[in-house]
Design an enzyme around this catalytic site. Structure first.
Site, PDB file in Angstrom:
ATOM      1  N   ASP A 154      -4.800  21.681   8.967  1.00 60.20           N
ATOM      2  CA  ASP A 154      -5.431  20.646   8.367  1.00 60.20           C
ATOM      3  C   ASP A 154      -5.888  21.526   6.795  1.00 60.20           C
ATOM      4  O   ASP A 154      -6.036  22.737   6.699  1.00 60.20           O
ATOM      5  CB  ASP A 154      -6.314  19.877   8.786  1.00 60.20           C
ATOM      6  N   ASN A 198       0.882  -1.063   0.048  1.00 60.22           N
ATOM      7  CA  ASN A 198      -0.026  -0.190   0.179  1.00 60.22           C
ATOM      8  C   ASN A 198       0.773   1.427  -0.129  1.00 60.22           C
ATOM      9  O   ASN A 198       1.983   1.140   0.558  1.00 60.22           O
ATOM     10  CB  ASN A 198      -1.006  -0.104   1.284  1.00 60.22           C
ATOM     11  N   GLU A 240      -1.553   0.845  -5.331  1.00 61.80           N
ATOM     12  CA  GLU A 240      -1.484   1.980  -6.005  1.00 61.80           C
ATOM     13  C   GLU A 240      -0.555   2.224  -7.156  1.00 61.80           C
ATOM     14  O   GLU A 240      -0.651   3.089  -8.026  1.00 61.80           O
ATOM     15  CB  GLU A 240      -1.335   3.110  -4.933  1.00 61.80           C
TER      16      GLU A 240
END
Length: 418
Positions: free
Chosen positions: A239, A129, A192
């Site tokens: 964020d 991953n 991915e």
């Protein structure tokens, strides 16, 4: 393909706060800081901070990005090109003090790696991953990593069950399309890098790392493991919504080795809450929304998570309306497909969903509030939404900004006519 504008900054720049101030002056340009105080390595930022740059890296038009991602996810290509790191890299003991990692804002917990892609293998299946995570520098060889309940979190929980630290590699500074592929939402049993290889028509090259991990040909590669026993406070950190996220106890990464490209290595820094951050986190969610809406209405044209909505909280969906009620079904499908979505606007195909002014025009001329706005209170929302309640709920809104199929002539845009 549009020519990418690169801003070269040759003056000395302090990696603590000053670099951020300069990057904020060029929100949609690619910036290279050539003279970072205390470091020999330049900093680059903004390689993916516009949709045009992302489209260029994928070899498509801006309007085709969603379909290009869907095609890559549906038709992954196994990677066959591999190199040994000794061929192109200088190998050293891990020492983060040699890398110009930025400290962005005064309330930040410290210097943060923001463009690091973490590679790990499922301890049970061996499937690899890749995912981007923010990582707080604790010392020369140690990081605290924010992990949310997705694939890497699942691998980490399996490693904890086995009582064995999770071997990882971190890649920083890679091709934009490969970086984008690492953010795609694919099944946990998919890789991915096979999506990245599809973006590159089968020409992707990966570097063989410890633990049989295969990582992209990046400027910097770090090797180490996530401790299954040790945690550290992580945060504050700015964020997507340009507000501070919470402080949490997060796992600790212990680094052992690092590889630096022998020629022209640069440290890639993603500006927190900048356009690069927003696009890389939000854009890969657009295919999920598109597929869900297409299942509801086959004549969907396109989907965009808007930059003004942090590429997370607001979406615009373009449809070819066939019957009254189509737009409302689309609203519900979109909100269900991306649970963090807060407001969605549905428009006709004559509206350019990449143009905020055109979306506003549709709202101004095609919305009758009591008929066309749906309000859904107490729905599960995003943890990034500052107005969400402590229990995680918020109010969601759907806006039907489509023309009535009963009187289409009333809405004809004369300037668009033949």
């Amino acid at each position: 393909m549009a020519e990418m504008k690169i801003i070269q900054i040759d003056q000395e720049v302090d990696p603590i706060y000053e670099a951020t101030q300069i990057l904020k002056e060029y929100p949609k340009d690619t910036v290279i800081l050539n003279n970072v105080k205390g470091f020999d390595m330049p900093v680059v930022s903004g390689i993916c901070n516009t949709r045009q740059k992302i489209a260029d890296s994928l070899g498509c038009e801006v309007s085709e990005i969603t379909q290009k991602i869907i095609d890559g996810m549906n038709n992954p290509i196994p990677v066959t090109n591999f190199i040994d790191p000794k061929e192109e890299y200088a190998a050293k003991r891990a020492d983060l003090s040699k890398i110009p990692i930025l400290t962005h804002y005064k309330r930040d917990a410290g210097a943060y790696i923001t463009a690091g892609v973490v590679f790990a293998k499922d301890p049970d299946t061996g499937i690899q991953n890749a995912s981007i995570h923010r990582m707080l520098v604790l010392d020369k060889k140690t990081l605290a990593i924010r992990i949310v309940p997705r694939n890497l979190y699942t691998y980490f929980q399996k490693a904890k069950a086995h009582g064995k630290d999770l071997q990882i590699a971190i890649a920083i500074g890679m091709d934009p399309s490969t970086l984008l592929a690492s953010t795609t939402s694919i099944p946990i049993d998919a890789d991915e890098m096979e999506v990245a290889n599809a973006f590159k028509d089968g020409e992707l090259t990966l570097v063989n790392c410890k633990g049989d991990l295969k990582v992209p040909d990046a400027d910097i590669i770090l090797e180490g493991s996530i401790s299954v026993t040790e945690t550290h406070k992580e945060g504050p950190f700015v964020d997507l919504t340009d507000t501070y996220d919470h402080i949490r106890d997060e796992p600790v990464i212990k680094l052992t080795k690092m590889y630096i490209k022998k020629e022209n290595a640069m440290y890639h820094a993603i500006l927190p809450a900048g356009f690069e951050h927003k696009l890389l986190q939000g854009l890969p969610q657009e295919p999920r929304i598109y597929n869900a809406v297409k299942n509801t209405l086959p004549t969907v044209q396109n989907v965009v998570l808007t930059e003004g909505g942090c590429c997370w909280l607001h979406a615009a969906v373009s449809i070819k309306k066939q019957t009254e009620g189509d737009a409302k079904n689309v609203m519900m499908a979109a909100l269900a497909a991306h649970p963090s979505l807060k407001h969605v606007v549905v428009v006709d195909e004559d509206i350019d969903i990449f143009d905020p002014q055109d979306i506003e025009y549709a709202i101004a001329t095609r919305v009758k509030g009591d008929d066309d706005i749906i309000i859904i209170p107490k729905a599960r929302g995003s943890s990034l939404d500052p107005v969400a309640k402590p229990d995680g709920t918020t109010t969601k809104v759907g806006v039907d900004a489509t023309k009535s199929v009963l009187e289409p002539e009333k809405f004809e845009r004369v300037s668009f006519s033949e």
